[in-house]
Scaffold this motif. Structure first.
Motif, PDB file in Angstrom:
ATOM      1  N   ALA A 155      -4.057   0.716  -7.681  1.00  3.72           N
ATOM      2  CA  ALA A 155      -3.655   0.194  -8.985  1.00  3.72           C
ATOM      3  C   ALA A 155      -3.235   1.373  -9.845  1.00  3.72           C
ATOM      4  CB  ALA A 155      -4.809  -0.566  -9.641  1.00  3.72           C
ATOM      5  N   CYS A 198     -12.078   4.735  -5.437  1.00  7.03           N
ATOM      6  CA  CYS A 198     -12.811   3.545  -5.870  1.00  7.03           C
ATOM      7  C   CYS A 198     -12.995   2.593  -4.694  1.00  7.03           C
ATOM      8  CB  CYS A 198     -12.016   2.802  -6.953  1.00  7.03           C
ATOM      9  SG  CYS A 198     -11.555   3.779  -8.392  1.00  7.03           S
ATOM     10  N   ILE A 199     -13.557   1.460  -4.988  1.00  4.97           N
ATOM     11  CA  ILE A 199     -13.568   0.327  -4.077  1.00  4.97           C
ATOM     12  C   ILE A 199     -13.138  -0.874  -4.912  1.00  4.97           C
ATOM     13  CG2 ILE A 199     -16.031  -0.151  -4.346  1.00  4.97           C
ATOM     14  CD1 ILE A 199     -15.923  -0.923  -1.280  1.00  4.97           C
ATOM     15  N   CYS A 200     -12.164  -1.621  -4.408  1.00  9.44           N
ATOM     16  CA  CYS A 200     -11.668  -2.778  -5.157  1.00  9.44           C
ATOM     17  C   CYS A 200     -12.711  -3.894  -5.117  1.00  9.44           C
ATOM     18  CB  CYS A 200     -10.319  -3.250  -4.629  1.00  9.44           C
ATOM     19  SG  CYS A 200     -10.370  -4.045  -3.008  1.00  9.44           S
ATOM     20  N   ASN A 201     -12.601  -4.822  -6.040  1.00  7.86           N
ATOM     21  CA  ASN A 201     -13.567  -5.918  -6.111  1.00  7.86           C
ATOM     22  C   ASN A 201     -13.579  -6.765  -4.842  1.00  7.86           C
ATOM     23  OD1 ASN A 201     -14.517  -5.162  -8.601  1.00  7.86           O
ATOM     24  ND2 ASN A 201     -13.158  -6.530  -9.728  1.00  7.86           N
ATOM     25  N   ASP A 202     -12.409  -6.971  -4.216  1.00  7.50           N
ATOM     26  CA  ASP A 202     -12.359  -7.764  -2.978  1.00  7.50           C
ATOM     27  C   ASP A 202     -13.180  -7.085  -1.884  1.00  7.50           C
ATOM     28  OD1 ASP A 202     -10.725  -9.658  -4.161  1.00  7.50           O
ATOM     29  OD2 ASP A 202      -8.869  -8.757  -3.414  1.00  7.50           O
ATOM     30  N   CYS A 203     -13.020  -5.781  -1.721  1.00  6.32           N
ATOM     31  CA  CYS A 203     -13.779  -5.056  -0.685  1.00  6.32           C
ATOM     32  C   CYS A 203     -15.271  -4.999  -1.052  1.00  6.32           C
ATOM     33  CB  CYS A 203     -13.220  -3.650  -0.494  1.00  6.32           C
ATOM     34  SG  CYS A 203     -11.590  -3.664   0.295  1.00  6.32           S
ATOM     35  N   CYS A 230      -8.537   2.281  -3.537  1.00  4.67           N
ATOM     36  CA  CYS A 230      -9.644   1.688  -2.791  1.00  4.67           C
ATOM     37  C   CYS A 230      -9.789   2.426  -1.464  1.00  4.67           C
ATOM     38  CB  CYS A 230      -9.418   0.196  -2.548  1.00  4.67           C
ATOM     39  SG  CYS A 230     -10.760  -0.561  -1.612  1.00  4.67           S
ATOM     40  N   LEU A 289      -6.085   4.202  -9.197  1.00  7.96           N
ATOM     41  CA  LEU A 289      -7.364   3.756  -8.679  1.00  7.96           C
ATOM     42  C   LEU A 289      -7.116   3.401  -7.218  1.00  7.96           C
ATOM     43  CD1 LEU A 289      -8.254   1.393 -11.644  1.00  7.96           C
ATOM     44  CD2 LEU A 289      -8.689   3.849 -11.437  1.00  7.96           C
ATOM     45  N   LYS A 308       0.848  -1.189   0.000  1.00  9.43           N
ATOM     46  CA  LYS A 308       0.000   0.000   0.000  1.00  9.43           C
ATOM     47  C   LYS A 308       0.886   1.242   0.000  1.00  9.43           C
ATOM     48  CE  LYS A 308      -0.308   0.290   4.992  1.00  9.43           C
ATOM     49  NZ  LYS A 308      -1.107   0.524   6.148  1.00  9.43           N
ATOM     50  N   CYS A 364      -9.695  -0.537   1.667  1.00 11.72           N
ATOM     51  CA  CYS A 364      -8.468  -1.208   2.123  1.00 11.72           C
ATOM     52  C   CYS A 364      -7.183  -0.436   1.803  1.00 11.72           C
ATOM     53  CB  CYS A 364      -8.387  -2.610   1.533  1.00 11.72           C
ATOM     54  SG  CYS A 364      -8.070  -2.661  -0.254  1.00 11.72           S
ATOM     55  N   LYS A 367      -5.669  -0.265  -1.113  1.00 13.13           N
ATOM     56  CA  LYS A 367      -4.951  -0.818  -2.271  1.00 13.13           C
ATOM     57  C   LYS A 367      -5.001   0.183  -3.419  1.00 13.13           C
ATOM     58  CE  LYS A 367      -6.565  -4.258  -5.068  1.00 13.13           C
ATOM     59  NZ  LYS A 367      -7.044  -5.624  -5.334  1.00 13.13           N
TER      60      LYS A 367
END
Length: 156
Positions: free
Chosen positions: A113, A145-150, A106, A104, A40, A109, A111
């Motif tokens: 990208a 954003c919000i990552c797909n995992d979150c 999140c 991008l 991070k 969390c 994270k």
């Protein structure tokens, strides 16, 4: 000493520094290593803390900021203005011309990208800015954003 996992990255960073008349000192290399080993973005104070633990040497946050400024100009490191944190460029070892970075981030969390933005998008933004009687100072884009995992975790 930075991890051996990043040997190619450090070799390329050394070349980038040399080509730009900058010395990749041991401390700068170690600061870059802290960022490369992080999953991070980190603040200068977090980098100084990790540096002290990892290298058993104190590094003042102001020294970290100066090193980050140098590494950012090359660009081996990126500053996320919205977070006031730094991350290693994910394209250090690439041989292609880099596009303008888009980050991008999140908000859950932390994270991040890094993705390149097509020149046509930046050109359109510059034209829109010019028509509004403004001048673009920095074309780096940071999207919250919000990552797909979150997203999956929050919908469970």
């Amino acid at each position: 000493m930075p991890s051996a996992d990043h040997a190619a990255t450090f070799a390329k960073a050394e070349k980038i520094c040399h080509d730009n008349g900058v010395k990749l000192t041991v401390k700068r290399k170690n600061v870059l290593g802290v960022l490369l080993n992080s999953d991070k973005p980190l603040s200068a104070y977090e980098i100084a803390d990790i540096y002290r633990t990892t290298h058993h040497e104190t590094l003042a946050p102001m020294s970290v900021y100066r090193m980050l400024d140098i590494l950012s100009e090359l660009p081996l490191v990126h500053k996320l203005s919205s977070e006031n944190k730094y991350l290693a460029c994910s394209h250090i070892t690439c041989s292609h011309t880099h596009q303008v970075p888009q980050f991008l981030i999140c908000k859950s969390c932390g994270k991040v990208a890094e993705k390149g933005i097509q020149g046509s998008v930046i050109d359109a933004l510059k034209e829109s800015i010019k028509l509004a009687d403004f001048q673009l100072l920095n074309s780096q884009i940071e999207l919250q954003c919000i990552c797909n995992d979150c997203a999956k975790s929050s919908s469970s």
